[in-house]
Design an enzyme around this catalytic site. Structure first.
Site, short mmCIF file in Angstrom:
data_model
loop_
_atom_site.label_atom_id
_atom_site.label_comp_id
_atom_site.label_asym_id
_atom_site.label_seq_id
_atom_site.Cartn_x
_atom_site.Cartn_y
_atom_site.Cartn_z
N GLY A 22 -9.69 -6.82 9.65
CA GLY A 22 -8.55 -6.15 10.24
C GLY A 22 -8.19 -6.66 11.62
NE ARG A 23 -10.09 -2.29 16.12
CZ ARG A 23 -10.69 -1.44 15.30
NH1 ARG A 23 -11.49 -1.90 14.34
NH2 ARG A 23 -10.49 -0.14 15.41
CE1 TYR A 41 -3.34 9.65 7.44
CE2 TYR A 41 -4.43 7.68 6.62
CZ TYR A 41 -3.89 8.41 7.67
OH TYR A 41 -3.92 7.92 8.95
NE ARG A 49 -8.62 0.11 2.64
CZ ARG A 49 -8.64 -0.31 3.90
NH1 ARG A 49 -8.02 0.37 4.84
NH2 ARG A 49 -9.25 -1.42 4.23
CD GLN A 70 -2.76 1.45 2.31
OE1 GLN A 70 -2.19 1.80 3.34
NE2 GLN A 70 -4.08 1.32 2.23
#
Length: 374
Positions: free
Chosen positions: A331-332, A188, A235, A101
């Site tokens: 994810g987690r 971002y 993404r 990424q």
């Protein structure tokens, strides 16, 4: 609900994926210092999770100014490229498919993380609010801080950044990655150009939506030329409701999010991008993306569609069955369960995440989570 469809094969560009379960990008801040270099510990961590059908690395800064958090890895120096070779070799030895990424935080940074302690760069000189960055206060010790006031990029600097993304993609291929994902989400840099709230430029990169999408179009085109469009993912993190929790997304809730992101997705479709990753809000009681938006995504994008954000096997199976998504990031659960696909396949119990070891540190809470012993 039977989740067996999550274990069916699917294709992503030139790759056949063994299942539809994805290790999504997860910042862990374990790179070696100095130099923000991927290391043996990171290689072990990713290799442990190569049961995923597809893997995307943590955000990896494309240049020194792209860093917003302490100890995150880069992919712009020769030493960083060599470090990532350890990761890709370990994953490929286990039969995994892994993309890097590519990340630039833009204004979500701090002068202490910037070259020569200069101001972070951004589309416009507008500070990021209601968000924290993570800085090193002394060797090996970090703390949260407010982002520093950014300065606006010149038009020439914006064009140079497009080429920095392309060079990072070349570096990723040299490091052995199978492709790259562009981080255009979570407030971002590329997201900052897209958003009406953070982009108030008056040149060709600002103003109307077409101009705000110009940086995205140019970066996608430049990177696709390097890696091939079918080895490129993008993404986004569209947010449809503004709540006290949207600090996670830096408050970039557009006046018309559906129109903004459908047009952004059309940019990807015209470029032939291999997959689209949509990061959903993942806090408790967060609203799901509207079904009308999911349908619009499917109608306007012919590549692979990935969703992530507090997904369970049941939710992923539902979205897959509805025809809205193809692959799904966990994810987690993947942080705490290196053998997550097998646990989901067999309905085995899951380890809990140790919240205190998420960012920075050693193998504790990183590569020491146990696999299930039936």
């Amino acid at each position: 609900m039977n989740n067996s469809n999550l274990f069916s094969q699917t294709t992503l560009g030139p790759f056949t994926l063994k299942n539809r379960i994805v290790l999504p990008p997860l910042t862990r801040s374990r790179s070696s210092q100095p130099g923000d270099i991927a290391n043996d510990l990171m290689a072990e961590y990713y290799a442990q999770r190569s049961g995923a059908g597809f893997m995307v690395t943590e955000g990896t800064q494309i240049e020194p100014r792209g860093q917003g958090y302490a100890w995150t890895p880069g992919i712009y120096s020769p030493a960083q490229i060599e470090g990532w070779k350890k990761v890709t070799s370990a994953v490929h030895a286990k039969g995994g498919v892994i993309f890097a990424q590519l990340w630039h935080v833009g204004r979500v940074s701090h002068t202490s993380l910037q070259p020569n302690a200069e101001a972070p760069v951004a589309p416009s000189a507008i500070a990021a609010k209601a968000v924290s960055v993570f800085i090193e206060t002394e060797p090996g010790v970090g703390a949260l801080a407010e982002p520093s006031q950014p300065r606006a990029l010149t038009t020439a600097e914006v064009k140079q950044l497009v080429q920095l993304y392309a060079q990072a993609a070349r570096n990723a291929l040299e490091a052995g990655f199978d492709g790259v994902e562009l981080h255009c989400a979570n407030g971002y840099l590329i997201n900052q150009f897209i958003s009406e709230h953070s982009n108030q430029r008056t040149d060709e990169y600002g103003g109307n939506l077409k101009n705000r999408l110009r940086f995205l179009r140019e970066v996608v085109a430049a990177v696709a030329e390097v890696v091939g469009p079918d080895r490129l993912g993008v993404r986004f993190a569209p947010l449809f409701e503004s709540t006290k929790e949207d600090r996670v997304y830096l408050g970039l809730v557009e006046t018309d999010p559906q129109a903004t992101y459908v047009e952004a997705i059309r940019v990807l479709e015209r470029a032939g991008v291999g997959y689209l990753s949509l990061a959903e809000a993942d806090w408790d009681l967060a609203p799901e993306l509207p079904s009308s938006f999911r349908q619009a995504v499917r109608d306007n994008f012919s590549g692979t569609i990935m969703y992530a954000g507090k997904y369970s096997a049941e939710k992923a199976t539902r979205v897959l069955t509805d025809g809205f998504g193809d692959i799904f990031g966990f994810g987690r659960p993947f942080i705490a369960n290196p053998d997550l696909p097998e646990r989901l396949r067999n309905n085995w119990p899951l380890n809990d995440v140790d919240a205190d070891t998420m960012y920075g540190g050693t193998d504790k809470g990183y590569s020491d989570y146990p696999v299930y012993q039936p």
